[in-house]
Design an enzyme around this catalytic site. Structure first.
Site, mmCIF file in Angstrom:
data_model
loop_
_atom_site.group_PDB
_atom_site.id
_atom_site.type_symbol
_atom_site.label_atom_id
_atom_site.label_comp_id
_atom_site.label_asym_id
_atom_site.label_seq_id
_atom_site.Cartn_x
_atom_site.Cartn_y
_atom_site.Cartn_z
ATOM 1 N N LYS A 56 59.689 -2.499 3.101
ATOM 2 C CA LYS A 56 58.942 -2.419 4.362
ATOM 3 C C LYS A 56 57.477 -2.194 4.034
ATOM 4 C CE LYS A 56 58.159 0.646 8.386
ATOM 5 N NZ LYS A 56 58.686 1.736 9.251
ATOM 6 N N ASP A 66 57.905 1.073 18.369
ATOM 7 C CA ASP A 66 57.700 1.920 17.194
ATOM 8 C C ASP A 66 58.884 1.830 16.223
ATOM 9 O OD1 ASP A 66 56.415 3.687 15.547
ATOM 10 O OD2 ASP A 66 56.865 5.477 16.740
ATOM 11 N N ASP A 73 51.103 1.898 11.048
ATOM 12 C CA ASP A 73 52.058 1.939 12.163
ATOM 13 C C ASP A 73 51.535 2.849 13.272
ATOM 14 O OD1 ASP A 73 54.218 1.912 13.858
ATOM 15 O OD2 ASP A 73 55.551 3.074 12.532
ATOM 16 N N ARG A 112 62.552 -2.004 11.140
ATOM 17 C CA ARG A 112 63.813 -2.760 11.135
ATOM 18 C C ARG A 112 63.600 -4.203 11.579
ATOM 19 N NH1 ARG A 112 66.338 1.733 14.981
ATOM 20 N NH2 ARG A 112 64.830 2.893 13.732
ATOM 21 N N GLU A 132 59.730 -0.549 14.427
ATOM 22 C CA GLU A 132 59.264 -1.867 13.984
ATOM 23 C C GLU A 132 59.707 -2.213 12.567
ATOM 24 O OE1 GLU A 132 57.624 0.800 13.543
ATOM 25 O OE2 GLU A 132 56.944 0.557 11.481
ATOM 26 N N LYS A 152 52.288 6.144 19.085
ATOM 27 C CA LYS A 152 52.554 7.466 18.512
ATOM 28 C C LYS A 152 51.508 8.461 19.003
ATOM 29 C CE LYS A 152 54.603 5.955 14.102
ATOM 30 N NZ LYS A 152 55.913 6.619 14.255
ATOM 31 N N ASP A 193 53.025 3.766 5.663
ATOM 32 C CA ASP A 193 54.267 3.170 6.161
ATOM 33 C C ASP A 193 54.615 1.877 5.400
ATOM 34 O OD1 ASP A 193 56.449 3.459 7.825
ATOM 35 O OD2 ASP A 193 55.549 2.354 9.494
HETATM 36 N N1 BES Z 1 57.265 4.620 10.285
HETATM 37 C C1 BES Z 1 58.075 5.307 11.208
HETATM 38 C C2 BES Z 1 58.997 6.333 10.551
HETATM 39 C C3 BES Z 1 58.299 7.493 9.894
HETATM 40 C C4 BES Z 1 58.067 8.663 10.592
HETATM 41 C C5 BES Z 1 57.933 7.428 8.574
HETATM 42 C C6 BES Z 1 57.453 9.726 9.973
HETATM 43 C C7 BES Z 1 57.335 8.501 7.961
HETATM 44 C C8 BES Z 1 57.092 9.643 8.652
HETATM 45 C C9 BES Z 1 58.974 4.325 11.967
HETATM 46 O O1 BES Z 1 58.436 3.062 12.169
HETATM 47 C C10 BES Z 1 59.218 4.909 13.318
HETATM 48 O O2 BES Z 1 58.285 5.109 14.024
HETATM 49 N N2 BES Z 1 60.476 5.196 13.624
HETATM 50 C C11 BES Z 1 60.833 5.778 14.852
HETATM 51 C C12 BES Z 1 62.120 5.143 15.316
HETATM 52 C C13 BES Z 1 62.500 5.474 16.730
HETATM 53 C C14 BES Z 1 61.505 4.863 17.694
HETATM 54 C C15 BES Z 1 63.895 4.939 17.002
HETATM 55 C C16 BES Z 1 61.017 7.270 14.623
HETATM 56 O O3 BES Z 1 61.464 7.680 13.564
HETATM 57 O O4 BES Z 1 60.679 8.027 15.534
HETATM 58 ZN ZN ZN Z 2 57.066 2.425 10.727
HETATM 59 ZN ZN ZN Z 3 57.225 2.935 13.902
#
Ligand code: BES
Ligand code: ZN
Ligand code: ZN
Length: 480
Positions: free
Chosen positions: A246, A328, A251, A332, A330, A258, A269
């Site tokens: 990834k 968010d 992000d 996946r 994204e 966010k 990210d």
């Molecule tokens: N890049 C983030 C995950 C992340 C969070 C990495 C904190 C490192 C530190 C990912 O893209 C994301 O935002 N995931 C969401 C998924 C949710 C919307 C289902 C998350 O973890 O909140």
């Molecule tokens: Zn992300």
């Molecule tokens: Zn994200």
């Protein structure tokens, strides 16, 4: 930092390993009355990673605890190398000789110690004009070994690991205004000099391939998406091992934006992809006898008038449709197309993806272990073995049909977030699983382990380079 393997003490500054529970004799070379000396420091017991800096007859002497000798193995030696580097650096010493006096198998342990010291030496200071921390850095570390030539040879593949880790850390540390999909792809071209084939697929090409899931993440950004394909071919006619990363260069969350606090973290990210680049470098530098493919999906996730909206439906390269309910989630969407493309084009023996996929994995495992989701028991066992050898820790997490039900969409094949509650990391993993087409596969959710807010023996605060050594060990294991 330079590493020298030697049979003679080379410097006035010395580092001496002291085992726990066994009283050192008075015969330490060049230090008379050593056990009497230690009696003055009753707190120093030789406990693992304990240190004591002394001056003996005008010369610096750093004592380091080895702990119980029976369990002083390669991972322990590596960590100790990091501890030693840090202590010598704090003292401002520029050259020292390390003596692991008591240990057996001194060669194998000394080379790991050298790797650990070098791993700890990394700093990302290219944007600092004045570095307040600047101190004379340790320039040469001499290590006492039984056989110089064999130690030097043992160190060659470890130096390849070191360089791969440093590359991964460099990429992860770069700010997102410098490292964006196009500039990142260009930077991957250095691998060509090492004999890796590198292809850059631009947005038009990705569109022709039908990677609408990946492209939907990039569509809100001024920066165009890229996919970089890296091939190291040194394994004859065998099917390749594939590594997929990834690479979200920033992000923001997109329209599902966010919160402001901590958003700067989202420059890293793309750490999963950086590990893939570092791994390809390591494999090439050590001329690994393997066919390996690295595929990284590079996008920037921004909110704008052209960004995807919650509720949008896209058709992935596999032909399956996805309802994007949270922009968010994204990573996946990027990996869905990168994984499908990889298995479709390369018919790999196995696929491993690395992704900072979910915050939920940090809730579950904190910063010490990455989550491992695997559809193949053999691969899982091999990964756990590599994890042990590398000291880069993994913990098995579940997949399962119960969870798959929760990502079924009302109007498309899949939704990109759960319709239920909880298990955020598994939900991400089972979503990815829909795009691996049954190939033996592991998903490593590395969100907690690629960036450190606290120093550790093998890294300062910042990028850790997690996964390069783990996967290099796995490749060694699979090609042994
Ligand atoms: N890049 C983030 C995950 C992340 C969070 C990495 C904190 C490192 C530190 C990912 O893209 C994301 O935002 N995931 C969401 C998924 C949710 C919307 C289902 C998350 O973890 O909140
Ligand atoms: Zn992300
Ligand atoms: Zn994200």
């Amino acid at each position: 930092m330079q590493i020298e393997f030697t049979q003679k003490i080379q410097t006035s500054a010395r580092v001496l390993g002291v085992a726990q529970g066994c009283q050192p004799t008075t015969t330490v070379q060049g230090i008379s009355g050593f056990s009497e000396l230690l009696n003055h420091y009753p707190r120093f017991s030789g406990k693992r990673e304990q240190t004591l800096a002394l001056t003996v007859e005008g010369n610096p002497l750093l004592l380091v605890g080895l702990g119980e000798l029976a369990s002083f193995d390669e991972p322990a030696a590596r960590r100790l190398g990091g501890v030693i580097f840090n202590e010598l650096d704090k003292l401002g010493i520029s050259a020292a000789t390390v003596d692991l006096a008591a240990v057996e198998n001194r060669n194998a342990l000394a080379v790991q110690l050298a790797l650990g010291a070098n791993l700890r030496s990394y700093r990302f200071d290219k944007y600092k004009k004045v570095d307040e921390d600047a101190r004379p850095m340790l320039e040469v570390l001499h290590l006492l070994v039984d056989d110089e030539i064999s130690a030097k040879n043992l160190y060659i593949p470890l130096d390849a690991q070191l360089k791969g880790v440093f590359t991964a850390r460099d990429l992860v540390s770069e700010p997102a205004n410098v490292l964006y999909p196009e500039s990142y792809a260009e930077r991957c071209l250095f691998l060509k000099e090492l004999g890796v084939e590198v292809e850059i697929l631009d947005a038009n090409h990705l569109s022709d391939l039908g990677m609408n899931s990946l492209l939907s993440v990039a569509q809100g950004s001024q920066r165009e998406a890229r996919v970089v394909v890296m091939q190291w071919k040194n394994g004859g006619a065998t099917p390749p091992l594939a590594f997929v990363g990834k690479g979200v260069t920033f992000d923001t969350g997109g329209i599902s934006i966010k919160p402001a606090a901590g958003m700067e973290d989202m420059k890293w990210d793309m750490a999963g992809s950086a590990t893939v680049v570092g791994l390809m470098e390591t494999l090439a530098r050590r001329k690994a006898p393997v066919n390996a493919v690295g595929v990284i999906g590079l996008v920037e996730n921004m909110p704008s008038g052209s960004a995807s909206r919650p509720g949008d439906v896209v058709k992935a390269m596999s032909g399956q449709t996805i309802e994007i309910l949270n922009t968010d989630a994204e990573g996946r969407l990027v990996l869905a197309d990168a994984l499908w493309y990889t298995q479709d084009r390369f018919k790999p023996r196995l696929m491993i993806d690395l992704a900072t996929l979910t915050g939920a994995i940090i809730v579950a495992l904190g910063v010490h272990k990455a989550g491992m989701f695997c559809n193949d028991d053999t691969l899982q066992t091999q990964l756990l073995k590599a994890s042990k050898r590398s000291g880069e820790s993994l913990w098995p997490m579940p997949l399962g049909d119960e969870y798959v039900k929760e990502i079924k969409s009302e109007i498309a094949d899949w939704r990109n977030i759960t319709s239920g509650k909880g298990a955020g990391s598994t939900i991400g993993a089972v979503f990815l699983q829909q795009f691996v087409n049954g190939v033996p596969w592991a998903h490593l959710d590395v969100a907690g382990v690629v960036w450190a807010d606290k120093e550790q023996p093998l890294f300062r605060k910042g990028a850790t380079g997690f996964g390069v050594r783990l996967l290099d060990e796995l490749v060694s294991e699979l090609t042994a």
